[in-house]
Design an enzyme around this catalytic site. Structure first.
Site, mmCIF file in Angstrom:
data_model
loop_
_atom_site.group_PDB
_atom_site.id
_atom_site.type_symbol
_atom_site.label_atom_id
_atom_site.label_comp_id
_atom_site.label_asym_id
_atom_site.label_seq_id
_atom_site.Cartn_x
_atom_site.Cartn_y
_atom_site.Cartn_z
ATOM 1 N N TYR A 178 0.838 -1.207 0.000
ATOM 2 C CA TYR A 178 0.000 0.000 0.000
ATOM 3 C C TYR A 178 0.876 1.261 0.000
ATOM 4 O O TYR A 178 0.880 2.025 -0.941
ATOM 5 C CB TYR A 178 -0.899 0.020 1.252
ATOM 6 C CG TYR A 178 -2.242 -0.662 1.120
ATOM 7 C CD1 TYR A 178 -2.418 -1.806 0.362
ATOM 8 C CD2 TYR A 178 -3.351 -0.163 1.788
ATOM 9 C CE1 TYR A 178 -3.656 -2.429 0.267
ATOM 10 C CE2 TYR A 178 -4.595 -0.775 1.706
ATOM 11 C CZ TYR A 178 -4.741 -1.900 0.948
ATOM 12 O OH TYR A 178 -5.966 -2.512 0.859
ATOM 13 N N SER A 179 1.641 1.466 1.110
ATOM 14 C CA SER A 179 2.357 2.738 1.305
ATOM 15 C C SER A 179 3.452 2.947 0.259
ATOM 16 O O SER A 179 4.086 1.989 -0.200
ATOM 17 C CB SER A 179 3.020 2.760 2.681
ATOM 18 O OG SER A 179 2.092 2.458 3.677
ATOM 19 N N SER A 217 5.690 -4.798 5.124
ATOM 20 C CA SER A 217 6.066 -5.770 6.154
ATOM 21 C C SER A 217 6.346 -7.138 5.531
ATOM 22 O O SER A 217 5.518 -7.659 4.784
ATOM 23 C CB SER A 217 4.952 -5.912 7.189
ATOM 24 O OG SER A 217 4.771 -4.705 7.880
ATOM 25 N N GLU A 264 -7.794 -4.941 8.500
ATOM 26 C CA GLU A 264 -6.450 -4.803 9.076
ATOM 27 C C GLU A 264 -6.532 -4.187 10.473
ATOM 28 O O GLU A 264 -5.916 -4.674 11.417
ATOM 29 C CB GLU A 264 -5.571 -3.926 8.172
ATOM 30 C CG GLU A 264 -4.179 -3.712 8.773
ATOM 31 C CD GLU A 264 -3.230 -2.918 7.889
ATOM 32 O OE1 GLU A 264 -3.676 -2.340 6.877
ATOM 33 O OE2 GLU A 264 -2.034 -2.881 8.219
HETATM 34 C C1 LIG Z 1 5.223 -1.489 11.991
HETATM 35 C C2 LIG Z 1 4.700 -0.958 10.682
HETATM 36 C C3 LIG Z 1 4.317 -1.860 9.698
HETATM 37 C C4 LIG Z 1 3.839 -1.374 8.466
HETATM 38 N N1 LIG Z 1 3.513 -2.298 7.482
HETATM 39 C C5 LIG Z 1 3.081 -1.857 6.289
HETATM 40 C C6 LIG Z 1 2.796 -2.788 5.231
HETATM 41 O O1 LIG Z 1 2.938 -4.000 5.395
HETATM 42 N N2 LIG Z 1 2.388 -2.316 4.046
HETATM 43 C C7 LIG Z 1 2.216 -0.972 3.817
HETATM 44 O O2 LIG Z 1 1.802 -0.617 2.712
HETATM 45 N N3 LIG Z 1 2.486 -0.055 4.776
HETATM 46 C C8 LIG Z 1 2.919 -0.462 6.012
HETATM 47 N N4 LIG Z 1 3.228 0.451 7.001
HETATM 48 C C9 LIG Z 1 3.158 1.874 6.682
HETATM 49 C C10 LIG Z 1 2.025 2.615 7.350
HETATM 50 O O3 LIG Z 1 0.788 2.253 6.796
HETATM 51 C C11 LIG Z 1 2.324 4.121 7.174
HETATM 52 O O4 LIG Z 1 3.533 4.393 7.868
HETATM 53 C C12 LIG Z 1 1.211 4.973 7.706
HETATM 54 O O5 LIG Z 1 0.074 4.872 6.907
HETATM 55 C C13 LIG Z 1 1.618 6.460 7.823
HETATM 56 O O6 LIG Z 1 2.151 6.931 6.642
HETATM 57 P P1 LIG Z 1 3.546 7.717 6.623
HETATM 58 O O7 LIG Z 1 4.551 6.883 7.321
HETATM 59 O O8 LIG Z 1 3.812 8.096 5.204
HETATM 60 O O9 LIG Z 1 3.313 9.010 7.509
HETATM 61 P P2 LIG Z 1 2.597 10.361 7.058
HETATM 62 O O10 LIG Z 1 1.335 10.035 6.354
HETATM 63 O O11 LIG Z 1 3.580 11.217 6.340
HETATM 64 O O12 LIG Z 1 2.239 11.017 8.453
HETATM 65 C C14 LIG Z 1 3.181 11.787 9.198
HETATM 66 C C15 LIG Z 1 2.443 12.398 10.379
HETATM 67 O O13 LIG Z 1 1.422 13.299 9.942
HETATM 68 C C16 LIG Z 1 0.160 12.944 10.484
HETATM 69 N N5 LIG Z 1 -0.895 13.183 9.514
HETATM 70 C C17 LIG Z 1 -0.872 12.851 8.193
HETATM 71 N N6 LIG Z 1 -2.053 13.200 7.615
HETATM 72 C C18 LIG Z 1 -2.832 13.693 8.585
HETATM 73 C C19 LIG Z 1 -4.167 14.220 8.613
HETATM 74 N N7 LIG Z 1 -4.921 14.264 7.510
HETATM 75 N N8 LIG Z 1 -4.663 14.659 9.790
HETATM 76 C C20 LIG Z 1 -3.891 14.636 10.926
HETATM 77 N N9 LIG Z 1 -2.629 14.151 10.958
HETATM 78 C C21 LIG Z 1 -2.105 13.709 9.803
HETATM 79 C C22 LIG Z 1 0.277 11.471 10.806
HETATM 80 O O14 LIG Z 1 -0.645 11.070 11.815
HETATM 81 C C23 LIG Z 1 1.729 11.339 11.253
HETATM 82 O O15 LIG Z 1 1.838 11.701 12.601
HETATM 83 C C24 LIG Z 1 3.715 0.021 8.238
HETATM 84 C C25 LIG Z 1 4.081 0.926 9.253
HETATM 85 C C26 LIG Z 1 4.582 0.449 10.458
HETATM 86 C C27 LIG Z 1 4.989 1.427 11.520
#
Ligand SMILES: Cc1cc2nc3c(=O)[nH]c(=O)nc-3n(C[C@H](O)[C@H](O)[C@H](O)COP(=O)(O)OP(=O)(O)OC[C@H]3O[C@@H](n4cnc5c(N)ncnc54)[C@H](O)[C@@H]3O)c2cc1C
Length: 406
Positions: free
Chosen positions: A139-140, A172, A254
């Site tokens: 996804y991400s 992951s 999920e």
């Molecule tokens: C242990 C772990 C396992 C994971 N496994 C997978 C996986 O298997 N597959 C996959 O695809 N992804 C995976 N992820 C990724 C995860 O889904 C993303 O890290 C998550 O969706 C946040 O995206 P980002 O890291 O780009 O942070 P960002 O989206 O850049 O967010 C940064 C900060 O801004 C805040 N923020 C962003 N938008 C808003 C809003 N509209 N309102 C208020 N606050 C906001 C967030 O809350 C956060 O604090 C995993 C993450 C972790 C930690």
């Protein structure tokens, strides 16, 4: 007097209890048994393996109880909600290990049941149940996390196949997975309506994974690169450009499943050790209770909140299996679970004092090292599966019906 199925349920309980006892490999009961820690995830790497965990996986799959509620036609158990609950209770009472831990089981399977063609269901669901294929979630992307619909991985129609180019991140276990359920962009002129949901064999030419190291010392996830990856036409699930609806539905499954796993185990705030017992051991006892009154109050509050959380979780699970599956309310559960698990991790480390800051070495017991690393790992709880802030947004919009902030 009406029976309301009580006798049948008791008969099922007896049947389940006997079957589990008769089929659980004796080796798994022995302390210190040697089983590969990865075996519980199944996958191609374990084809033909005689690891006791894999033997257990095969037996449970054969019985249909790996996915107790899925239809028998796809290898599921076809059980009613009441029977599945009984099976769960018997598994817990007998302290049996799960047969399989799997993103296929928790996330992909439920959406395939809802959105896939009959041929796709017959192809993938039985292989998920048998633990033959280990799945990861693509996804991400570097520019698409919370704002997932900004994703840019390109999927082009090349007539007899799809051609995929792009990068995923935080995938992951991508380096251990056999297949990936993936969100791709099939139309660049629209945002949400330009996304499709596709299944990619990770053994395809052009797929590359690079593990990323976490602060906990683990490397559970990867950057995943797709370079001119050819994917068969039949691997798209649902309609072209119709992937966003499936993506959101999968996130509900999920969030429900992540929340169910919080509170113990290796993925969250510390080990499953009882917090108050650990605190007593490190800080002493007065009159049978933890000596430090302030910490005692906070440990008790955390345990009570966890108790209330698990009761709510079983109510939500019962509602979801009685109705149409999970709803946006799973965001409430996911948010609460992350907060509680992080609080538990903090309390565990605090109770241990300096011993709770061990990374490695003989000065620390394995339980202390697990507590430190579990506390660090718990930092990810409020990020994975949608951040806490994003889940609060979902709750305000979809559960409380509040207007979007402009
Ligand atoms: C242990 C772990 C396992 C994971 N496994 C997978 C996986 O298997 N597959 C996959 O695809 N992804 C995976 N992820 C990724 C995860 O889904 C993303 O890290 C998550 O969706 C946040 O995206 P980002 O890291 O780009 O942070 P960002 O989206 O850049 O967010 C940064 C900060 O801004 C805040 N923020 C962003 N938008 C808003 C809003 N509209 N309102 C208020 N606050 C906001 C967030 O809350 C956060 O604090 C995993 C993450 C972790 C930690």
């Amino acid at each position: 007097m009406a029976d309301f199925g009580g006798t049948e349920q008791e008969a099922f309980r007896a049947e389940a209890r006997t079957w589990l006892a008769d089929n659980y490999p004796a080796e798994l009961r022995e302390p210190g048994v040697v089983t590969d820690p990865e075996a519980i995830w199944g996958g191609r790497a374990f084809a033909g393996s005689e690891d006791p965990q894999i033997v257990w996986m095969r037996r449970v799959a054969e019985r249909g109880w790996t996915a107790p509620r899925w239809p028998e036609a796809y290898g599921g158990g076809g059980l009613t909600a009441a029977e599945a609950k009984i099976l769960d209770e018997e598994m817990a009472a007998g302290r049996y290990r799960p047969a399989l831990t799997s993103f296929g089981l928790w996330m992909l399977g439920p959406v395939l049941l809802e959105y896939a063609s009959e041929a796709q269901k017959r192809e993938h669901l039985p292989r998920i149940i048998r633990g033959e294929i280990r799945w990861c979630q693509g996804y991400s992307e570097p520019g698409a996390g919370s704002d997932l619909a900004s994703l840019q991985t390109r999927c082009e129609d090349k007539g007899d196949h799809w051609l995929i180019n792009g990068q995923k991140i935080w995938t992951s276990y991508a380096n251990k997975a056999d297949w990936c359920f993936c969100l791709v962009r099939t139309d660049f002129s629209k945002k949400h309506e330009g996304i499709s949901f596709i299944l990619i064999d990770m053994a395809s030419q052009g797929v590359e994974t690079r593990p990323i190291k976490l602060i906990s010392g683990e490397s559970p996830f990867c950057e995943t690169f797709f370079t001119d990856v050819k994917v068969p036409k039949e691997n798209m699930v649902g309609r072209l450009n119709g992937g966003w609806e499936i993506a959101k539905r999968l996130l509900q499954y999920e969030r429900q499943n992540i929340s169910g796993g919080f509170g113990g185990g290796g993925t969250t705030g510390g080990s499953a050790a009882d917090l108050s017992e650990v605190a007593k051991r490190y800080l002493g006892v007065e009159g049978g209770a933890l000596a430090d009154a302030d910490l005692r109050a906070r440990v008790t509050a955390n345990k009570m909140d966890f108790r209330a959380f698990y009761l709510t979780l079983s109510r939500v699970a019962a509602e979801s299996s009685a109705g149409n599956g999970p709803s946006a309310a799973t965001s409430i559960i996911k948010y609460a679970a992350a907060a509680l698990a992080q609080q538990r991790g903090e309390l565990m480390v605090e109770a241990m004092g300096h011993q709770g800051l061990g990374w490695e070495g003989e000065a620390f017991t394995p339980a202390e090292i697990l507590a430190t690393r579990g506390w660090l790992r718990s930092k990810g709880n409020s990020i994975e599966g949608g951040t806490s802030e994003v889940n609060l947004n979902v709750v305000s919009k979809r559960v409380l019906g509040l207007p979007d902030p402009k």
